[in-house]
Design a protein around this motif. Structure first.
Motif, PDB file in Angstrom:
ATOM      1  N   THR A 136       0.822  -1.224   0.000  1.00  0.00           N
ATOM      2  CA  THR A 136       0.000   0.000   0.000  1.00  0.00           C
ATOM      3  C   THR A 136       0.849   1.264   0.000  1.00  0.00           C
ATOM      4  O   THR A 136       0.308   2.367   0.064  1.00  0.00           O
ATOM      5  CB  THR A 136      -0.927   0.015   1.230  1.00  0.00           C
ATOM      6  OG1 THR A 136      -0.132  -0.038   2.416  1.00  0.00           O
ATOM      7  CG2 THR A 136      -1.890  -1.168   1.207  1.00  0.00           C
ATOM      8  N   ARG A 137       2.157   1.128  -0.065  1.00  0.00           N
ATOM      9  CA  ARG A 137       3.059   2.275  -0.021  1.00  0.00           C
ATOM     10  C   ARG A 137       3.370   2.764  -1.442  1.00  0.00           C
ATOM     11  O   ARG A 137       3.991   2.057  -2.234  1.00  0.00           O
ATOM     12  CB  ARG A 137       4.366   1.901   0.680  1.00  0.00           C
ATOM     13  CG  ARG A 137       4.191   1.346   2.096  1.00  0.00           C
ATOM     14  CD  ARG A 137       4.035   2.471   3.081  1.00  0.00           C
ATOM     15  NE  ARG A 137       4.162   1.989   4.450  1.00  0.00           N
ATOM     16  CZ  ARG A 137       4.324   2.769   5.500  1.00  0.00           C
ATOM     17  NH1 ARG A 137       4.391   4.075   5.328  1.00  0.00           N
ATOM     18  NH2 ARG A 137       4.425   2.269   6.713  1.00  0.00           N
ATOM     19  N   ARG A 138       2.942   3.969  -1.750  1.00  0.00           N
ATOM     20  CA  ARG A 138       3.152   4.514  -3.100  1.00  0.00           C
ATOM     21  C   ARG A 138       4.641   4.628  -3.429  1.00  0.00           C
ATOM     22  O   ARG A 138       5.065   4.373  -4.561  1.00  0.00           O
ATOM     23  CB  ARG A 138       2.486   5.885  -3.213  1.00  0.00           C
ATOM     24  CG  ARG A 138       0.964   5.839  -3.169  1.00  0.00           C
ATOM     25  CD  ARG A 138       0.363   7.226  -3.213  1.00  0.00           C
ATOM     26  NE  ARG A 138       0.714   7.922  -4.440  1.00  0.00           N
ATOM     27  CZ  ARG A 138       0.391   9.203  -4.686  1.00  0.00           C
ATOM     28  NH1 ARG A 138      -0.258   9.899  -3.769  1.00  0.00           N
ATOM     29  NH2 ARG A 138       0.733   9.762  -5.824  1.00  0.00           N
ATOM     30  N   ARG A 139       5.451   5.018  -2.439  1.00  0.00           N
ATOM     31  CA  ARG A 139       6.888   5.149  -2.692  1.00  0.00           C
ATOM     32  C   ARG A 139       7.513   3.801  -3.008  1.00  0.00           C
ATOM     33  O   ARG A 139       8.410   3.700  -3.855  1.00  0.00           O
ATOM     34  CB  ARG A 139       7.570   5.800  -1.483  1.00  0.00           C
ATOM     35  CG  ARG A 139       9.105   5.907  -1.564  1.00  0.00           C
ATOM     36  CD  ARG A 139       9.616   6.472  -2.893  1.00  0.00           C
ATOM     37  NE  ARG A 139       9.146   7.784  -3.200  1.00  0.00           N
ATOM     38  CZ  ARG A 139       9.908   8.871  -3.268  1.00  0.00           C
ATOM     39  NH1 ARG A 139      11.199   8.791  -3.003  1.00  0.00           N
ATOM     40  NH2 ARG A 139       9.391  10.033  -3.621  1.00  0.00           N
ATOM     41  N   ALA A 140       7.054   2.739  -2.341  1.00  0.00           N
ATOM     42  CA  ALA A 140       7.572   1.403  -2.621  1.00  0.00           C
ATOM     43  C   ALA A 140       7.258   1.007  -4.064  1.00  0.00           C
ATOM     44  O   ALA A 140       8.096   0.410  -4.756  1.00  0.00           O
ATOM     45  CB  ALA A 140       6.984   0.385  -1.648  1.00  0.00           C
ATOM     46  N   TRP A 141       6.072   1.351  -4.529  1.00  0.00           N
ATOM     47  CA  TRP A 141       5.706   1.060  -5.922  1.00  0.00           C
ATOM     48  C   TRP A 141       6.542   1.869  -6.905  1.00  0.00           C
ATOM     49  O   TRP A 141       6.946   1.357  -7.957  1.00  0.00           O
ATOM     50  CB  TRP A 141       4.220   1.313  -6.144  1.00  0.00           C
ATOM     51  CG  TRP A 141       3.361   0.182  -5.650  1.00  0.00           C
ATOM     52  CD1 TRP A 141       2.736   0.083  -4.444  1.00  0.00           C
ATOM     53  CD2 TRP A 141       3.071  -1.027  -6.361  1.00  0.00           C
ATOM     54  NE1 TRP A 141       2.060  -1.110  -4.351  1.00  0.00           N
ATOM     55  CE2 TRP A 141       2.242  -1.812  -5.508  1.00  0.00           C
ATOM     56  CE3 TRP A 141       3.409  -1.528  -7.611  1.00  0.00           C
ATOM     57  CZ2 TRP A 141       1.767  -3.067  -5.884  1.00  0.00           C
ATOM     58  CZ3 TRP A 141       2.941  -2.773  -7.995  1.00  0.00           C
ATOM     59  CH2 TRP A 141       2.133  -3.535  -7.128  1.00  0.00           C
ATOM     60  N   LEU A 142       6.806   3.144  -6.570  1.00  0.00           N
ATOM     61  CA  LEU A 142       7.648   3.963  -7.436  1.00  0.00           C
ATOM     62  C   LEU A 142       9.046   3.371  -7.546  1.00  0.00           C
ATOM     63  O   LEU A 142       9.609   3.269  -8.645  1.00  0.00           O
ATOM     64  CB  LEU A 142       7.722   5.396  -6.895  1.00  0.00           C
ATOM     65  CG  LEU A 142       8.639   6.354  -7.677  1.00  0.00           C
ATOM     66  CD1 LEU A 142       8.126   6.553  -9.094  1.00  0.00           C
ATOM     67  CD2 LEU A 142       8.770   7.694  -6.951  1.00  0.00           C
ATOM     68  N   LEU A 143       9.605   2.962  -6.417  1.00  0.00           N
ATOM     69  CA  LEU A 143      10.928   2.333  -6.421  1.00  0.00           C
ATOM     70  C   LEU A 143      10.928   1.036  -7.220  1.00  0.00           C
ATOM     71  O   LEU A 143      11.879   0.733  -7.951  1.00  0.00           O
ATOM     72  CB  LEU A 143      11.373   2.057  -4.980  1.00  0.00           C
ATOM     73  CG  LEU A 143      11.718   3.287  -4.126  1.00  0.00           C
ATOM     74  CD1 LEU A 143      11.806   2.909  -2.651  1.00  0.00           C
ATOM     75  CD2 LEU A 143      13.028   3.914  -4.590  1.00  0.00           C
ATOM     76  N   ALA A 144       9.855   0.248  -7.080  1.00  0.00           N
ATOM     77  CA  ALA A 144       9.757  -1.020  -7.802  1.00  0.00           C
ATOM     78  C   ALA A 144       9.650  -0.793  -9.308  1.00  0.00           C
ATOM     79  O   ALA A 144      10.293  -1.497 -10.106  1.00  0.00           O
ATOM     80  CB  ALA A 144       8.552  -1.811  -7.305  1.00  0.00           C
ATOM     81  N   ILE A 145       8.849   0.188  -9.711  1.00  0.00           N
ATOM     82  CA  ILE A 145       8.699   0.491 -11.140  1.00  0.00           C
ATOM     83  C   ILE A 145      10.020   1.000 -11.712  1.00  0.00           C
ATOM     84  O   ILE A 145      10.432   0.610 -12.816  1.00  0.00           O
ATOM     85  CB  ILE A 145       7.565   1.522 -11.356  1.00  0.00           C
ATOM     86  CG1 ILE A 145       6.206   0.867 -11.047  1.00  0.00           C
ATOM     87  CG2 ILE A 145       7.583   2.064 -12.777  1.00  0.00           C
ATOM     88  CD1 ILE A 145       5.060   1.846 -10.943  1.00  0.00           C
ATOM     89  N   PHE A 146      10.699   1.854 -10.959  1.00  0.00           N
ATOM     90  CA  PHE A 146      11.988   2.382 -11.418  1.00  0.00           C
ATOM     91  C   PHE A 146      13.006   1.252 -11.584  1.00  0.00           C
ATOM     92  O   PHE A 146      13.693   1.168 -12.610  1.00  0.00           O
ATOM     93  CB  PHE A 146      12.506   3.415 -10.407  1.00  0.00           C
ATOM     94  CG  PHE A 146      13.725   4.165 -10.883  1.00  0.00           C
ATOM     95  CD1 PHE A 146      13.591   5.274 -11.704  1.00  0.00           C
ATOM     96  CD2 PHE A 146      15.001   3.775 -10.499  1.00  0.00           C
ATOM     97  CE1 PHE A 146      14.710   5.971 -12.146  1.00  0.00           C
ATOM     98  CE2 PHE A 146      16.128   4.465 -10.927  1.00  0.00           C
ATOM     99  CZ  PHE A 146      15.974   5.562 -11.760  1.00  0.00           C
TER     100      PHE A 146
END
Length: 390
Positions: free
Chosen positions: A199-209
């Motif tokens: 549920t962490r948006r930053r974790a998703w951003l890091l994963a996508i990057f």
């Protein structure tokens, strides 16, 4: 001195383990023409040999840390090396595309168990040199790819069998297995409740990057050698060119994290690395017959630095090793699922258009998107983007 020697031996063991994490995939591209001559494989089907182990790595990331907590770090790594070694050795006896693909998936699972554990191990054992040690570890991964890409065609030429060219890398697993057995048995500390990053948006951003950056790595690993074979190069020379690229990755993977260790703000370095990759792809598309070594060198320098830096930026978000390990496992899990699609999409583009240029242009566009994402990684705001659990 008494503390330094075990740390050096541990780092050596980590390097030997890391060397096993890419040869099973890197040896495929330079030998693809010989494999296709023996086993019917379209480019789309051949892409599964890189795609599926990467996807398996992504899925296995989500339970890799749980397994390491149950078995302990030493037994987890020994089990993983055994899986990688046996699956690689099994390629001596392969007679169909299905068997080759199954071996690739099994190797991917073994790789994932190690890659889920290593960031936790490095963060906990080398807390003052995380960026540098992560650089050595990730560089060793790419070093294994360089060795396999460069020497698999030579093994084919000497042994007269692509099966031997794929299976010989089981020897690396045996060496790492023997050295890791000498490490003192220690367990990664258990946690009673693992934090969920879904549920962490930053974790998703890091994963996508991480996933988009790794997509360029997996696609180049799968298709650079076949691309140059189609341009008229021999398999051996195309394999050596991939070896040059991965050698540049090794140099960049060592140098860039060491430079980045001086500052907590990684954005300028990330932007330079992405520009190098963009330059490499554009040159390879527009002038593949001119400055032939320059374009793979630019790609290698960019990709080689981007891979460890993507993980280092994720580690920067968390001070506590177990939490950092959980975050990097999530980032790699989602990221590898994203990256695993790139060889398949490139294979589809090749089958549809009859060339690889469309795939290289698509990856160039992805790198431009990543340049826009880089500005989001301001270390002053990490705590607000990813606060600790209550």
């Amino acid at each position: 001195m008494n503390q330094t020697r075990p740390a050096v031996w541990l780092m050596l063991a980590i390097v030997l383990v890391a060397l096993n994490l890419r040869p099973s995939m890197a040896a495929i591209g330079p030998l693809l023409s010989a494999i296709r001559g023996d086993i019917p494989l379209s480019f789309t089907l051949a892409s599964l040999l890189t795609m599926l182990p990467v996807m398996a790595m992504g899925l296995a990331m989500f339970f890799g840390l749980s397994i390491s907590e149950r078995l302990g770090e030493q037994r987890t790594i020994l089990l993983s090396l055994l899986i990688i070694g046996l699956a690689t050795l099994s390629r001596l006896f392969i007679d169909s595309a299905f068997e080759l693909i199954v071996s690739a998936i099994v190797v991917g699972i073994g790789i994932a168990l190690i890659q889920a554990l290593m960031p936790v191990l490095i963060k906990s054992r080398f807390p003052d040199n995380v960026a540098l040690c992560m650089g050595v570890y990730v560089t060793s991964i790419m070093g294994g790819a360089a060795i396999a890409a460069s020497f698999a065609p030579l093994v084919l030429a000497q042994a007269g069998s692509w099966r031997v060219g794929l299976a010989i890398w089981a020897a690396l697993a045996l060496i790492a297995l023997l050295v890791w057995c000498l490490q003192p048995a220690q367990t990664v500390s258990r946690v009673t409740q693992r934090e969920s990053f879904i549920t962490r948006r930053r974790a998703w951003l890091l994963a996508i990057f991480f996933g988009l950056g790794t997509a360029s790595y997996t696609c180049v690993l799968a298709w650079l050698a076949p691309y140059y074979v189609e341009k008229g190069w021999s398999e051996q020379n195309a394999g050596l060119l991939l070896g040059v690229l991965t050698a540049m990755e090794v140099i960049s993977g060592l140098a860039v994290p060491a430079i980045a260790n001086r500052s907590h703000d990684r954005r300028a370095i990330l932007a330079v690395l992405l520009m190098l990759i963009i330059g490499g792809f554009c040159g390879m598309i527009l002038a593949p017959a001119h400055l032939v070594l320059l374009w793979p060198c630019l790609l290698g320098l960019g990709i080689g630095g981007l891979f460890p830096m993507s993980l280092i930026v994720a580690l920067d978000h968390c001070d506590e090793p177990q939490r950092a390990g959980g975050l990097t496992a999530f980032v790699q899990g989602i990221g590898y699922l994203i990256a695993g699609l790139s060889p398949l999409l490139a294979g589809l583009i090749r089958d549809r258009l009859g060339n690889f240029e469309g795939a290289w242009w698509a990856l160039t566009a992805v790198m431009v998107i990543m340049l826009l994402l880089v500005m989001r990684f301001d270390p002053r705001h990490y705590a607000s983007h990813l606060p600790g659990p209550d």
